[in-house]
Design an enzyme around this catalytic site. Structure first.
Site, PDB file in Angstrom:
ATOM      1  N   SER A   1       0.812  -1.205   0.000  1.00 31.90           N
ATOM      2  CA  SER A   1       0.000   0.000   0.000  1.00 31.90           C
ATOM      3  C   SER A   1       0.855   1.270   0.000  1.00 31.90           C
ATOM      4  CB  SER A   1      -0.962  -0.045   1.186  1.00 31.90           C
ATOM      5  OG  SER A   1      -1.919   0.966   1.128  1.00 31.90           O
TER       6      SER A   1
ATOM      7  N   ASP B   1      -2.465   6.175  -3.518  1.00 31.89           N
ATOM      8  CA  ASP B   1      -1.367   5.511  -2.826  1.00 31.89           C
ATOM      9  C   ASP B   1      -0.813   4.411  -3.733  1.00 31.89           C
ATOM     10  OD1 ASP B   1      -3.464   3.716  -2.603  1.00 31.89           O
ATOM     11  OD2 ASP B   1      -2.951   3.090  -0.568  1.00 31.89           O
TER      12      ASP B   1
ATOM     13  N   ASP C   1      -1.081   1.241  -4.112  1.00 31.15           N
ATOM     14  CA  ASP C   1      -1.942   0.261  -4.776  1.00 31.15           C
ATOM     15  C   ASP C   1      -3.284   0.859  -5.182  1.00 31.15           C
ATOM     16  OD1 ASP C   1      -2.925   0.460  -2.169  1.00 31.15           O
ATOM     17  OD2 ASP C   1      -3.506  -1.650  -2.068  1.00 31.15           O
TER      18      ASP C   1
ATOM     19  N   ASP D   1      -5.899   2.057  -3.775  1.00 36.05           N
ATOM     20  CA  ASP D   1      -7.183   1.785  -3.147  1.00 36.05           C
ATOM     21  C   ASP D   1      -7.620   2.939  -2.244  1.00 36.05           C
ATOM     22  OD1 ASP D   1      -5.442   1.387  -1.031  1.00 36.05           O
ATOM     23  OD2 ASP D   1      -6.329  -0.517  -0.387  1.00 36.05           O
TER      24      ASP D   1
END
Length: 462
Positions: A110, A252, A254, A256
């Protein structure tokens, strides 16, 4: 660790497995075992069923190690593997459902730096796994019986690349934006954190008509989240002003979660996004459940904003997976975190920074108002979060810390609130205080953090 429901897990945290790359648990051996155990946990009784797993990743160097290790684990148990390369976490959840796969895996840490990596698992419905399922996978890994479940040579799985995976996600994300609207005339800065969305995010916005100013879209394996992305939005903010943009989007690693900046470069956090979308959807008759699900971190200003509109705010433990679980249980279609995870279950089963941004852009286009007028929905109460790093056992059970917490709660009683917890992803104690009286809040926070740091310093010196 305790996931909040009395279930103890040692490997899984609040968002999958995470750690320093090439160090337990984020090394190849554990990844292989995890793949084997997850394959067994999701194995169906039907002997004719061909099991499949979708594996995606972000742009970290260590993804080249974790991906083949997981692949080997799944293949050894007779599960076919579909590799999609760097794609956002919500794309993996979407593809898992779309492809009728038995399991989805995202390799990402992340917002952490490149030295870390992680593994997030999704069930066949595209939702993150429950604490119970994660505990079962850990039990299988520790039980020593996985060798008994290995597939015979003729029934090993196979691996293949899904070449059009990015295109599938791009179309799915664009479909969440009203078909009658376009982004023509809007200048949008998008910071992709040198992460998983570095290709798809600019493409989606451009295909909807926007003039796109991309930032951090040259990943090299080391620069993911480095001085960019949703946790370091300063460059994005500056570019919004410098480029005369209408909106800034920072994702960010990833993708999400997101943080926005209005045309003046002012930051818009997840609480403001929840307020904006909740209000817009409630007026359109689209908001389900009579309110929003958020975490204990969300500002009291959001709670008051929703209450004034007859909407509820349900709070969960910190972690978007707990928000998602509550949304499913109670029939909500909007939830999220102050950090920028926004879950829109009409469209996705996990946080999706791009889809959330498109909902904000829809309001901007429909109203014709600038982002500054649309995105500032309420005045937040003063709130501060302090992170205290420790090396060993969490200090929260120490008598001195427990007394300090009780004193802090007494000082804030009726005037604010305190939240203190262990991080589920890093060796940190997170201390949050919130109050209408900012000076009081700062005094309480300083005193409590001082005690925690003193206890940690004493124990590490011993």
């Amino acid at each position: 660790m305790d996931g909040g429901k009395g279930i103890t897990r040692r490997l899984f945290g609040t968002d999958g497995v995470r750690g320093r790359a090439n160090t337990p648990p984020m090394e190849a051996g554990t990844a292989l075992l995890l793949g084997q155990a997850a394959a067994v946990a999701f194995r169906r009784a039907d002997p004719a069923h061909r099991h499949r797993v979708v594996i995606g990743k972000d742009t970290r160097l260590s993804g080249y190690m974790v991906e083949p290790a997981l692949t080997a684990g799944f293949i050894s148990m007779g599960m076919d593997v579909m590799l999609v390369g760097p794609l956002p976490t919500p794309a993996i959840a979407m593809l898992t459902r779309s492809l009728r796969a038995d399991l989805g895996v995202m390799i990402s840490a992340s917002h952490n730096s490149f030295e870390d990596n992680g593994i997030k698992l999704f069930g066949p419905d595209g939702w993150k796994l429950s604490d119970t399922t994660e505990a079962e996978i850990e039990r299988l890994m520790e039980g020593g019986s996985l060798s008994d479940a290995l597939a015979p040579p003729a029934e090993l799985g196979r691996a293949q690349r899904l070449e059009d995976a990015a295109g599938r996600y791009i179309e799915a994300a664009k479909a969440t934006f009203p078909r009658t609207l376009r982004l023509d005339g809007l200048r949008i800065v998008v910071d992709c954190a040198n992460g998983a969305a570095y290709r798809v995010a600019p493409t989606i916005l451009a295909e909807l008509g926007a003039t796109v100013i991309p930032l951090a879209v040259k990943p090299d394996g080391f620069n993911i989240n480095r001085d960019c992305g949703s946790t370091v939005p300063e460059h994005m903010r500056a570019q919004v002003v410098a480029q005369g943009a209408d909106l800034g989007i920072a994702l960010d690693g990833d993708a999400d979660r997101l943080i926005l900046a209005d045309e003046a470069g002012r930051i818009v956090d997840g609480d403001q996004l929840l307020a904006l979308i909740a209000d817009a959807w409630a007026r359109a008759g689209r908001l389900a459940g009579g309110g929003v699900v958020a975490t204990q971190m969300s500002n009291m200003g959001l709670e008051r904003f929703l209450a004034a509109r007859g909407l509820a705010l349900e709070r969960t433990n910190v972690g978007d997976r707990y928000v998602a679980e509550r949304m499913r249980e109670a029939g909500f279609n909007l939830g999220g975190e102050q950090s920028g995870h926004v879950i829109l279950s009409d469209f996705a089963t996990t946080g999706d920074g791009l889809v959330a941004a498109l909902q904000v852009l829809a309001v901007i286009v429909e109203t014709g108002k600038p982002a500054s007028a649309v995105c500032r929905q309420f005045e937040p109460l003063p709130q501060r979060l302090r992170n205290v790093r420790h090396r060993g056992v969490s200090p929260l059970e120490h008598p001195s810390v427990r007394r300090a917490v009780a004193e802090a709660e007494a000082a804030l009683a009726g005037k604010g609130r305190l939240l203190i917890r262990r991080s589920g992803t890093e060796p940190l104690v997170r201390v949050m205080a919130e109050a209408e009286d900012e000076a009081l809040m700062e005094r309480v926070l300083d005193a409590l953090v001082g005690v925690i740091e003193a206890v940690i310093g004493h124990e590490e010196a011993a």
